[in-house]
Design an enzyme around this catalytic site. Structure first.
Site, PDB file in Angstrom:
ATOM      1  CB  ALA B 128     -28.612  57.914  56.998  1.00  0.00           C
ATOM      2  CB  ALA B 129     -25.093  56.769  61.748  1.00  0.00           C
ATOM      3  CB  ALA B 130     -28.389  60.308  64.103  1.00  0.00           C
ATOM      4  N   GLY B 132     -28.702  55.828  65.935  1.00  0.00           N
ATOM      5  CA  GLY B 132     -27.704  54.801  66.211  1.00  0.00           C
ATOM      6  C   GLY B 132     -28.208  53.401  66.509  1.00  0.00           C
ATOM      7  CE  LYS B 134     -32.128  50.251  60.578  1.00  0.00           C
ATOM      8  NZ  LYS B 134     -32.703  51.472  61.186  1.00  0.00           N
ATOM      9  CG  ASP B 179     -25.271  66.706  52.453  1.00  0.00           C
ATOM     10  OD1 ASP B 179     -25.577  65.526  52.182  1.00  0.00           O
ATOM     11  OD2 ASP B 179     -25.873  67.692  51.994  1.00  0.00           O
ATOM     12  CG  ASP B 196     -31.882  52.896  58.305  1.00  0.00           C
ATOM     13  OD1 ASP B 196     -32.789  52.332  57.680  1.00  0.00           O
ATOM     14  OD2 ASP B 196     -32.028  53.349  59.455  1.00  0.00           O
ATOM     15  CB  CYS B 249     -39.533  53.014  57.867  1.00  0.00           C
ATOM     16  SG  CYS B 249     -38.958  54.640  58.319  1.00  0.00           S
TER      17      CYS B 249
END
Ligand SMILES: C[S@@+](CC[C@H](N)C(=O)[O-])C[C@H]1O[C@@H](n2cnc3c(N)ncnc32)[C@H](O)[C@@H]1O
Lengths: 180, 321
Positions: B128-130, B132, B134, B179, B196, B249
């Site tokens: 779940a990168a965007a 970015g 991390k 997805d 994340d 979070c």
């Protein structure tokens, strides 16, 4: 939909020539090294520099998913086959080429706002620049901030210090104007 | 007589929260700590950044920023991380930002990659990168060598992911828009995985007070199901012997411990002790009607009132070889 594939031999030669023409002999070789070029083909062609290891993954998943982007995007070929270099490539090529022009702090700021500059914005020309050349523009600390096209011969530029003499082709301000 | 309901009502009103949230905080933390949490959520967090060594030497960076009259404080235990104690001008649009010399990243959100410990040459999946934060940190640890497969589903956010990777000089990422729940279809086998996860962001209240009232319990339960599917997919892509870091979070155990407990139903997976001693142990025992696996205590929670960060959860899992 954009399809990704390895570049043909002709495409590779074309891009190598384009880079060498912009920045000097053998620059493309130093820049590309042992990596591969991948072409993302849609309305125009995007060119990516990709490692062996990544190619293997792209190939393994090709029938299920196409990438969105990969490796280093080094530029685009538009419909007229004109090669447009990317900011990422500027950052790497600056390590090998002498085609560099250092700007004053004010000149650098003007470039980062996407504008063209006059000779008064130039601090130092690092090579024998000629009309029609492309050069990497450095800020006052020597960091690359974009690519410019030289519009006049050197002697003419000195005559009129306030006439536009370097056209902004790309600059890092793009990340704020378009990138986010 | 002053009842628990009265207390919920009073605190919810005083700090302007939904009642269900306060009620749950009281159950999780007791009265004293709940008040401390609510109070700390009213305070501003110290901004922080990560120096991007793909673009500048760390020493040169500190010299440059000190000359510009920024006051930086090294964050212990986090490579390249700095608190910014004084900013003569905003950090969001400086020339150095455009040059990719740093990424504005919160202190807590630097921990997952530190714990994941990616190395040059590895294959890392960032599920779940965007936008970015991390991914760029992973590339920095990898010195741009090896491959990061960076996935996100969101069209707009994946555009910022691409732009951030470009700005920070990340050249070893393969971005795919899809997805993440379908990730196992690709048949990838990663050395390490970062999940994340998308979450309800309850930990971000110090930055976004609208979160005090914007979400219902049903939103939490919905996201928790998504998180469970994502962790199943992530684990399926992990090589035997590989490790996965799960972070959010979020404050709700449903989005954190419950997801890990779900992952532990897979017998090849166990919780790994992290080489990181900040924060508090995660919940174990019985909470909100669920009995949690005792090993989950090795996961960590960070809170504004205890750690000076946003609310955060981190857990490292290992797949048996
Ligand atoms: C907490 S954010 C990730 C932040 C990111 N790791 C960083 O450090 O910048 C969660 C991300 O998950 C993405 N997401 C939500 N649902 C998803 C799904 N089903 N598959 C993949 N990504 C998803 C969202 O678009 C969002 O960008």
């Amino acid at each position: 939909m954009i399809m990704f594939r390895l570049s043909t031999h002709e495409e590779l030669k074309f891009i190598q020539n384009a880079i060498d023409k912009l920045f000097g002999e053998k620059i493309a070789e130093k820049f590309i090294q042992n990596k591969h070029l991948i072409i993302g083909e849609g309305k125009w062609k995007e060119i990516f520099l990709v490692s062996d290891k990544m190619i293997k993954i792209v190939e393994a998943i090709a029938d299920k998913k196409q990438p969105y982007s990969l490796g280093m995007q080094i530029g685009e070929l538009d419909k007229n086959k004109k090669f447009k270099l990317s900011l990422e490539a500027v950052f790497e090529i600056v390590k090998f080429t002498s085609h560099k022009i250092q700007l004053t702090a004010k000149g650098a700021q003007t470039i980062l706002y996407g504008r063209n500059i006059s000779f008064s914005a130039v601090d130092k020309i690092c090579y024998e620049a000629r009309k029609g050349d492309y050069a990497i523009l450095l800020d006052e600390n020597g960091f690359p901030i974009g690519l410019g096209k030289i519009l006049h011969d050197f002697a003419k530029m000195q005559l009129n210090r306030f006439k536009i003499c370097i056209k902004n082709i790309i600059d890092l301000g793009w990340y704020l104007r378009k990138g986010e | 007589m002053f009842t628990e309901d009265d207390l919920v009502e009073e605190l919810a009103e005083r700090y302007n929260y939904r009642k269900y949230m306060v009620k749950r905080y009281l159950e999780m933390f007791g009265k004293e700590e709940t008040v401390k949490l609510l109070e700390a959520n009213e305070q501003k967090l110290i901004p922080s950044l990560r120096c991007n060594t793909l673009r500048i030497d760390e020493e040169d960076f500190v010299t440059l920023f000190t000359k510009k009259r920024f006051v930086l404080e090294k964050i212990s235990g986090i490579s390249y991380g700095y608190r910014v104690l004084k900013t003569p001008f905003p950090l969001g649009a400086t020339n150095e930002y455009l040059l990719g010399f740093y990424f504005l990243q919160s202190e807590a959100s630097m921990i997952p990659v530190q714990v994941l410990d990616p190395n040059p040459g590895e294959m890392i999946l960032d599920l779940a990168a965007a936008p970015g934060g991390k991914t760029t940190q992973i590339a920095q640890f990898m010195k741009n060598k090896g491959v990061i497969v960076a996935i996100d589903i969101n069209r707009k956010r994946i555009k910022s992911l691409r732009s951030n990777l470009s700005r920070c000089g990340v050249y070893n990422a393969l971005i795919i828009r899809m997805d993440g729940r379908q990730i196992s279809d690709l048949g990838l086998q990663a050395d390490k995985v970062l999940l994340d996860a998308p979450c309800t962001g309850e930990g971000l209240i110090p930055r976004d007070p609208t979160r005090k009232t914007s979400r219902e319990l049903k939103d939490i339960l919905y996201v928790a199901e998504l998180q469970k599917s994502l962790i199943d997919g992530a684990l399926a892509c992990l090589k035997p012997g590989g490790s996965l870091v799960y972070s959010t979070c979020a404050i709700a155990p449903e989005e954190n411990e419950f997801v890990i407990d779900h992952a532990l139903k897979n017998e090849d997976i166990h919780v790994k002790k992290m080489d990181f001693n900040r924060g508090s142990p995660a919940f174990t025992g019985v909470i909100f009607g669920e009995t949690l696996h005792p090993s989950i205590k090795e996961a960590r929670r960070l809170y504004p009132h205890k750690d000076g960060t946003e609310g955060f959860f981190i857990c490292k899992l290992q797949k048996d070889s």
